[in-house]
Design an enzyme around this catalytic site. Structure first.
Site, mmCIF file in Angstrom:
data_model
loop_
_atom_site.group_PDB
_atom_site.id
_atom_site.type_symbol
_atom_site.label_atom_id
_atom_site.label_comp_id
_atom_site.label_asym_id
_atom_site.label_seq_id
_atom_site.Cartn_x
_atom_site.Cartn_y
_atom_site.Cartn_z
ATOM 1 N N GLN A 164 0.838 -1.204 0.000
ATOM 2 C CA GLN A 164 0.000 0.000 0.000
ATOM 3 C C GLN A 164 0.869 1.248 0.000
ATOM 4 O O GLN A 164 0.627 2.195 -0.759
ATOM 5 C CB GLN A 164 -0.921 0.000 1.214
ATOM 6 C CG GLN A 164 -1.972 -1.105 1.160
ATOM 7 C CD GLN A 164 -2.895 -1.127 2.354
ATOM 8 O OE1 GLN A 164 -2.705 -0.372 3.310
ATOM 9 N NE2 GLN A 164 -3.889 -1.987 2.315
ATOM 10 N N ASP A 313 -2.056 -11.511 4.516
ATOM 11 C CA ASP A 313 -3.491 -11.576 4.808
ATOM 12 C C ASP A 313 -3.935 -12.978 5.217
ATOM 13 O O ASP A 313 -5.088 -13.178 5.602
ATOM 14 C CB ASP A 313 -4.291 -11.096 3.595
ATOM 15 C CG ASP A 313 -4.067 -9.604 3.349
ATOM 16 O OD1 ASP A 313 -3.758 -8.883 4.320
ATOM 17 O OD2 ASP A 313 -4.184 -9.169 2.201
ATOM 18 N N ARG A 344 -5.236 -8.302 14.371
ATOM 19 C CA ARG A 344 -5.475 -9.718 14.058
ATOM 20 C C ARG A 344 -4.708 -10.675 14.970
ATOM 21 O O ARG A 344 -5.115 -11.826 15.104
ATOM 22 C CB ARG A 344 -5.170 -9.998 12.573
ATOM 23 C CG ARG A 344 -6.226 -9.406 11.667
ATOM 24 C CD ARG A 344 -6.032 -9.748 10.212
ATOM 25 N NE ARG A 344 -7.145 -9.207 9.431
ATOM 26 C CZ ARG A 344 -7.081 -8.915 8.131
ATOM 27 N NH1 ARG A 344 -5.967 -9.115 7.462
ATOM 28 N NH2 ARG A 344 -8.133 -8.425 7.514
HETATM 29 C C1 S3P Z 1 -2.645 -4.659 0.078
HETATM 30 C C2 S3P Z 1 -1.496 -4.691 0.796
HETATM 31 C C3 S3P Z 1 -1.359 -5.311 2.120
HETATM 32 C C4 S3P Z 1 -2.547 -6.223 2.429
HETATM 33 C C5 S3P Z 1 -3.854 -5.585 2.067
HETATM 34 C C6 S3P Z 1 -3.895 -5.264 0.580
HETATM 35 C C7 S3P Z 1 -2.659 -4.011 -1.254
HETATM 36 O O1 S3P Z 1 -1.299 -4.298 3.109
HETATM 37 O O2 S3P Z 1 -2.556 -6.571 3.787
HETATM 38 O O3 S3P Z 1 -4.921 -6.457 2.357
HETATM 39 O O4 S3P Z 1 -3.595 -4.260 -2.049
HETATM 40 O O5 S3P Z 1 -1.724 -3.237 -1.529
HETATM 41 P P1 S3P Z 1 0.119 -3.603 3.521
HETATM 42 O O6 S3P Z 1 0.561 -2.797 2.370
HETATM 43 O O7 S3P Z 1 -0.232 -2.747 4.707
HETATM 44 O O8 S3P Z 1 1.034 -4.737 3.859
#
Ligand code: S3P
Length: 428
Positions: A164, A313, A344
């Site tokens: 993200q 996840d 979690r």
């Molecule tokens: C995601 C990145 C992950 C994941 C989330 C979706 C994404 O989060 O846990 O469900 O689509 O970029 P983080 O970037 O916080 O690890």
């Protein structure tokens, strides 16, 4: 919901489209020129939050029965929303859109539900501020005001692997003056990089853990086919492995190697898995496979920080696998789990204790002894409004001899609205 679940699961299913790829397909389609068609888009609450945000930013999106059509406006064609952009429960929408809006020439306000409003945003606003972005918020939580401004490229090493954060920076960097170089400690999911490379090949280079963004190149509309979500398939992979007598085939599952940690762990545990790779069409950048799992005896496993990004996840489900393995399993390096839709680590430990599972919560993971027989202490389970916890508990309940209730089970609509229908199909 309350029911007794003691049946094997058999048959073939397809799971809905990948959540991460669905978000990105709307974002890149919106900022490119031309009409992008998206097949197998995930119509779940989180992805619909992203879709609505772009509608509010002036993008025309046509939702047909089997396709979504997005009329791109280009990187400079978004318009200010007349109302706050509602991100619902979606951390991915919020963080990626923040990166994009940071470089626009208008201001935006991002709001979300109670859970999202507790999640940390400094992880994106800090690096974006180093690029010249400007925000206001209370203690880095939503509501977040994004004051779009000219940005400049920079070199950034992510403190924690996060797709993200990486994606937010990439979306800002496309609008900056000068190059941006991003480095990750461990590879996180790379859907943004793959998709950008198809919408605008000149905008991105990759060398090992380094991503280099070259701004100033146009993005062109594409046809995107979203594969099935491995994070949704994971519920059936685990159910198939632990519910006696089960044999499940899940068709067309995305197997991008930045996401397949769950398959590696299942293999390490001695699970019976067959992975049949599908041939890819020319323009498909995400590999997919049909995966078959058959219930079998499972060995314990140990995973640490290096393995977490590729299964971030799936940690609640791995805890469930551990609770059925023949020995003691250890999961560490997963402190990020405390910042998801719920904490979690705390929530899995609390709910699993109700099932009599021998689980010790660590600051960054769990130790779980799968040899202990489960003893139901409470039939009142709680999803804590977290979709992945709701579904993990439902899979666990398949092994119980008494019916249980799962509070706020409808959280599943965040990522997998047809979860119960698919469960029903596999039981009949
Ligand atoms: C995601 C990145 C992950 C994941 C989330 C979706 C994404 O989060 O846990 O469900 O689509 O970029 P983080 O970037 O916080 O690890």
């Amino acid at each position: 919901m309350a029911e007794q679940d003691r049946t094997k699961l058999t048959g073939r299913i397809t799971v809905p489209g990948d959540k991460s790829i669905s978000h990105r397909s709307i974002i890149f389609a919106a900022i490119s020129t031309g009409v992008t068609t998206i097949d197998n888009f995930l119509k779940s609450a989180d992805c619909l939050s992203t879709m609505q945000a772009f509608k509010d930013l002036g993008v025309k999106i046509d939702e047909q029965k089997s396709q979504v059509l997005v009329k791109g406006v280009g990187l400079k064609g978004l318009t200010q929303s007349s109302q706050p952009l509602d991100m619902g429960n979606s951390g991915t929408s919020t963080r990626l859109i923040t990166g994009l809006l940071a470089g626009q020439d208008f201001a935006s306000t991002l709001v979300g539900d109670a859970s999202l409003s507790k999640r940390p945003m400094a992880r994106v606003t800090d690096p974006l501020s180093q690029m010249g972005a400007n925000f206001t918020s209370t203690e880095n939580h939503l509501p977040l005001m994004v004051f779009g401004r000219p940005l400049h490229g920079f070199n950034y090493r992510l403190p924690v692997a996060s797709a993200q954060v990486k994606s937010a920076i990439i979306l800002a960097a496309l609008q900056a003056t000068g190059e941006t170089v991003i480095e990750e400690p461990t590879a996180s999911r790379d859907h943004t990089e793959r998709m950008l490379a198809t919408f605008s090949p000149a905008s991105i280079d990759r060398h090992g853990h380094q991503i280099i963004i070259h701004p100033g190149h146009p993005l062109t509309a594409q046809h995107v086919t979203v594969p099935g979500d491995i994070s949704s398939a994971a519920f059936w992979l685990v159910a198939g492995a632990i519910v006696p007598g089960s044999a499940i085939t899940i068709e067309n599952v995305g197997i991008n190697q930045t996401r397949t940690g769950i398959l590696s762990v299942l293999k390490k545990m001695g699970a019976q898995l067959t992975i049949q790779e599908r041939t890819q069409a020319n323009n498909e950048t995400e590999p997919a496979a049909d995966i078959t799992v058959t219930a079998s005896k499972l060995q314990p496993f140990t995973i640490g920080a290096e393995e977490i990004p590729a299964l971030v996840d799936e940690v609640p489900l791995l805890a469930l696998l551990a609770a059925r393995a023949d020995g003691i399993s250890r999961i560490t390096g997963a402190e990020e789990l405390r910042f998801k839709e719920s904490d979690r680590l705390a929530v899995v430990a609390e709910e699993f204790r109700k099932l009599g599972i021998a689980i010790e919560e660590l600051p960054d993971g769990f130790v779980i002894d799968g040899r202990q027989n489960w003893q139901l202490h409470s039939t009142d389970l709680d999803s804590h409004h977290d979709h992945r916890i709701a579904m993990t508990l439902k899979i666990a309940s398949l092994l119980l001899s008494k019916p249980v209730t799962i509070r706020d089970f409808d959280a599943v609509n965040i990522s997998y609205p047809s979860f119960l229908a698919d469960l029903q199909r596999l039981r009949s």
